[in-house]
Motif scaffolding. Structure first.
Motif, PDB file in Angstrom:
ATOM      1  N   GLY A  59       0.623  -1.107  -0.319  1.00  0.00           N
ATOM      2  CA  GLY A  59       0.080   0.150  -0.315  1.00  0.00           C
ATOM      3  C   GLY A  59       0.711   1.744   0.658  1.00  0.00           C
ATOM      4  O   GLY A  59       0.225   2.652   0.243  1.00  0.00           O
ATOM      5  N   GLY A  60       2.196   1.281  -0.214  1.00  0.00           N
ATOM      6  CA  GLY A  60       2.427   2.171   0.523  1.00  0.00           C
ATOM      7  C   GLY A  60       3.558   3.226   1.363  1.00  0.00           C
ATOM      8  O   GLY A  60       3.604   4.079   1.041  1.00  0.00           O
ATOM      9  N   GLN A  61       2.942   2.070   1.980  1.00  0.00           N
ATOM     10  CA  GLN A  61       2.684   2.755   3.681  1.00  0.00           C
ATOM     11  C   GLN A  61       4.094   2.950   4.060  1.00  0.00           C
ATOM     12  O   GLN A  61       4.583   3.679   5.337  1.00  0.00           O
ATOM     13  N   LEU A  62       4.619   1.577   3.799  1.00  0.00           N
ATOM     14  CA  LEU A  62       5.896   1.501   4.452  1.00  0.00           C
ATOM     15  C   LEU A  62       6.709   1.270   3.002  1.00  0.00           C
ATOM     16  O   LEU A  62       6.610   0.641   2.511  1.00  0.00           O
ATOM     17  N   ARG A  63       7.862   1.302   3.464  1.00  0.00           N
ATOM     18  CA  ARG A  63       9.533   0.917   2.479  1.00  0.00           C
ATOM     19  C   ARG A  63      10.428  -0.121   3.529  1.00  0.00           C
ATOM     20  O   ARG A  63      10.569   0.187   4.066  1.00  0.00           O
ATOM     21  N   VAL A  64      10.437  -1.139   2.685  1.00  0.00           N
ATOM     22  CA  VAL A  64      11.633  -1.665   2.622  1.00  0.00           C
ATOM     23  C   VAL A  64      13.065  -1.875   2.345  1.00  0.00           C
ATOM     24  O   VAL A  64      13.358  -1.532   1.087  1.00  0.00           O
ATOM     25  N   LEU A  65      14.228  -1.967   3.880  1.00  0.00           N
ATOM     26  CA  LEU A  65      14.860  -1.176   3.116  1.00  0.00           C
ATOM     27  C   LEU A  65      15.884  -2.812   3.333  1.00  0.00           C
ATOM     28  O   LEU A  65      17.023  -2.585   2.197  1.00  0.00           O
ATOM     29  N   GLY A  66      15.222  -3.922   3.841  1.00  0.00           N
ATOM     30  CA  GLY A  66      16.392  -5.001   3.012  1.00  0.00           C
ATOM     31  C   GLY A  66      15.803  -6.463   3.983  1.00  0.00           C
ATOM     32  O   GLY A  66      15.270  -5.934   4.830  1.00  0.00           O
ATOM     33  N   VAL A  67      16.100  -7.302   3.454  1.00  0.00           N
ATOM     34  CA  VAL A  67      15.544  -8.691   4.139  1.00  0.00           C
ATOM     35  C   VAL A  67      16.663  -9.014   4.823  1.00  0.00           C
ATOM     36  O   VAL A  67      17.616  -9.465   4.722  1.00  0.00           O
ATOM     37  N   THR A  68      16.019 -10.082   5.842  1.00  0.00           N
ATOM     38  CA  THR A  68      17.012 -10.663   7.117  1.00  0.00           C
ATOM     39  C   THR A  68      18.026 -11.915   6.106  1.00  0.00           C
ATOM     40  O   THR A  68      18.194 -12.484   7.131  1.00  0.00           O
ATOM     41  N   THR A  69      16.994 -12.352   5.664  1.00  0.00           N
ATOM     42  CA  THR A  69      16.712 -13.850   4.811  1.00  0.00           C
ATOM     43  C   THR A  69      18.570 -14.019   4.249  1.00  0.00           C
ATOM     44  O   THR A  69      18.988 -12.637   3.393  1.00  0.00           O
ATOM     45  N   GLN A  70      19.414 -14.836   3.766  1.00  0.00           N
ATOM     46  CA  GLN A  70      20.799 -15.005   3.428  1.00  0.00           C
ATOM     47  C   GLN A  70      20.242 -15.212   1.840  1.00  0.00           C
ATOM     48  O   GLN A  70      20.713 -14.094   1.379  1.00  0.00           O
ATOM     49  N   ARG A  71      19.079 -15.088   1.832  1.00  0.00           N
ATOM     50  CA  ARG A  71      18.519 -14.954   0.160  1.00  0.00           C
ATOM     51  C   ARG A  71      17.797 -13.785   0.007  1.00  0.00           C
ATOM     52  O   ARG A  71      17.203 -13.984   1.159  1.00  0.00           O
ATOM     53  N   ARG A  72      17.724 -13.787  -0.856  1.00  0.00           N
ATOM     54  CA  ARG A  72      16.184 -12.541  -1.664  1.00  0.00           C
ATOM     55  C   ARG A  72      15.210 -13.977  -0.938  1.00  0.00           C
ATOM     56  O   ARG A  72      15.261 -14.887  -1.185  1.00  0.00           O
ATOM     57  N   SER A  73      13.939 -12.865  -1.084  1.00  0.00           N
ATOM     58  CA  SER A  73      12.734 -13.480  -0.589  1.00  0.00           C
ATOM     59  C   SER A  73      11.791 -13.154  -1.862  1.00  0.00           C
ATOM     60  O   SER A  73      11.927 -12.404  -2.622  1.00  0.00           O
ATOM     61  N   LEU A  75       8.813 -13.235  -1.911  1.00  0.00           N
ATOM     62  CA  LEU A  75       7.565 -12.832  -1.429  1.00  0.00           C
ATOM     63  C   LEU A  75       8.369 -10.687  -2.529  1.00  0.00           C
ATOM     64  O   LEU A  75       7.478 -10.651  -2.036  1.00  0.00           O
ATOM     65  N   LEU A  76       9.260 -10.626  -1.342  1.00  0.00           N
ATOM     66  CA  LEU A  76      10.276  -9.152  -2.069  1.00  0.00           C
ATOM     67  C   LEU A  76      11.556  -9.738  -3.590  1.00  0.00           C
ATOM     68  O   LEU A  76      12.257  -9.300  -2.552  1.00  0.00           O
ATOM     69  N   PRO A  77      11.034 -10.051  -4.288  1.00  0.00           N
ATOM     70  CA  PRO A  77      12.508 -10.413  -5.090  1.00  0.00           C
ATOM     71  C   PRO A  77      13.232  -9.474  -5.119  1.00  0.00           C
ATOM     72  O   PRO A  77      14.436  -9.760  -5.709  1.00  0.00           O
ATOM     73  N   ASP A  78      12.749  -7.849  -5.437  1.00  0.00           N
ATOM     74  CA  ASP A  78      13.743  -7.242  -6.107  1.00  0.00           C
ATOM     75  C   ASP A  78      14.597  -6.336  -4.354  1.00  0.00           C
ATOM     76  O   ASP A  78      15.153  -5.442  -4.783  1.00  0.00           O
ATOM     77  N   ILE A  79      14.198  -7.301  -3.301  1.00  0.00           N
ATOM     78  CA  ILE A  79      15.055  -6.685  -2.260  1.00  0.00           C
ATOM     79  C   ILE A  79      16.541  -6.918  -1.770  1.00  0.00           C
ATOM     80  O   ILE A  79      15.918  -8.366  -2.187  1.00  0.00           O
ATOM     81  N   LEU A  80      16.819  -6.650  -1.616  1.00  0.00           N
ATOM     82  CA  LEU A  80      18.449  -7.065  -1.296  1.00  0.00           C
ATOM     83  C   LEU A  80      18.565  -7.554  -0.076  1.00  0.00           C
ATOM     84  O   LEU A  80      18.005  -7.352   1.140  1.00  0.00           O
ATOM     85  N   PRO A  81      19.261  -8.808  -0.194  1.00  0.00           N
ATOM     86  CA  PRO A  81      19.396  -9.361   1.853  1.00  0.00           C
ATOM     87  C   PRO A  81      20.054  -8.486   2.448  1.00  0.00           C
ATOM     88  O   PRO A  81      21.274  -7.994   1.684  1.00  0.00           O
ATOM     89  N   GLU A  84      23.638  -8.617   1.900  1.00  0.00           N
ATOM     90  CA  GLU A  84      24.015  -8.124   0.770  1.00  0.00           C
ATOM     91  C   GLU A  84      24.237  -6.581   0.777  1.00  0.00           C
ATOM     92  O   GLU A  84      25.037  -5.940  -0.084  1.00  0.00           O
ATOM     93  N   LEU A  85      24.025  -6.093   1.775  1.00  0.00           N
ATOM     94  CA  LEU A  85      24.189  -4.818   1.953  1.00  0.00           C
ATOM     95  C   LEU A  85      24.902  -4.371   3.289  1.00  0.00           C
ATOM     96  O   LEU A  85      25.205  -2.801   3.420  1.00  0.00           O
ATOM     97  N   GLY A  86      26.262  -5.185   3.564  1.00  0.00           N
ATOM     98  CA  GLY A  86      26.959  -5.281   3.878  1.00  0.00           C
ATOM     99  C   GLY A  86      26.943  -6.326   6.142  1.00  0.00           C
ATOM    100  O   GLY A  86      27.813  -4.860   6.572  1.00  0.00           O
ATOM    101  N   LEU A  87      26.497  -6.769   5.686  1.00  0.00           N
ATOM    102  CA  LEU A  87      26.343  -7.437   6.724  1.00  0.00           C
ATOM    103  C   LEU A  87      27.184  -8.734   6.076  1.00  0.00           C
ATOM    104  O   LEU A  87      25.282  -9.788   6.259  1.00  0.00           O
ATOM    105  N   PRO A  88      27.558  -9.790   6.140  1.00  0.00           N
ATOM    106  CA  PRO A  88      27.770 -11.121   5.248  1.00  0.00           C
ATOM    107  C   PRO A  88      27.138 -11.896   6.703  1.00  0.00           C
ATOM    108  O   PRO A  88      27.661 -11.709   7.618  1.00  0.00           O
TER     109      PRO A  88
END
Length: 167
Positions: A59-73, A75-81, A84-88
């Motif tokens: 609905g656009g009320q929240l913005r996903v900054l990253g997913v906590t799983t090792q691989r992309r979800s 459910l949100l395939p365009d969001i980086l884990p 991959e964003l600096g927390l190997p």
């Protein structure tokens, strides 16, 4: 950072410890008021499961900054884990499973597992669970027992790294 469930508490603490940043834990009784405060800008961010936040994300009320799983979800395939964003190696996922008494007869365990998997593995079940924010999988009882043992070690390490003590 509001964290209303233990997954968010441990994940937030582990993320802060690994990133070397200080974050303030804001306790909430449940997830909805924490999400409301993030949407209103009263708190900066939170770690929340997809099932609780997906509607607000879509609905656009929240913005996903990253997913906590090792691989992309899925459910949100365009969001980086975060890995991959600096927390190997960062890999945190809430999960649920079906368990029974320790002395349950093996034949009963096998029968229940087969029945549950016959429903869980159906394409329509997988799709429905995905629609409400769950990325599910099934396993054998032996695989699940190994998974639980691994998770106990992983979560214990994350809690210690975050300085989280039992209450």
């Amino acid at each position: 950072m509001p964290r209303a469930i233990s997954t968010g508490i441990v994940a937030g603490g582990a993320m802060a410890a690994q990133a070397g940043v200080e974050m303030t834990h804001v306790p909430y009784r449940s997830t909805p008021p924490a999400i409301t405060d993030v949407m209103a800008g009263r708190v900066t961010c939170m770690i929340v499961d997809a099932s609780s936040s997906l509607g607000n994300v879509k609905g656009g009320q929240l913005r996903v900054l990253g997913v906590t799983t090792q691989r992309r979800s899925k459910l949100l395939p365009d969001i980086l884990p975060l890995a991959e964003l600096g927390l190997p190696g960062f890999d945190v996922a809430a999960w649920a499973g079906l368990i029974g008494p320790a002395r349950m007869p093996p034949a009963m365990v096998a029968s229940i597992n087969a029945d549950v998997r016959s429903v869980w593995d159906r394409p329509e079940t997988v799709k429905r669970l995905g629609d409400i924010g769950f990325d599910g999988f099934s396993s054998t009882p032996e695989e699940f027992a190994g998974f639980i043992k691994d998770e106990i070690v992983k979560w214990g390490g994350m809690a210690r790294a975050a300085g989280i003590e039992p209450e």
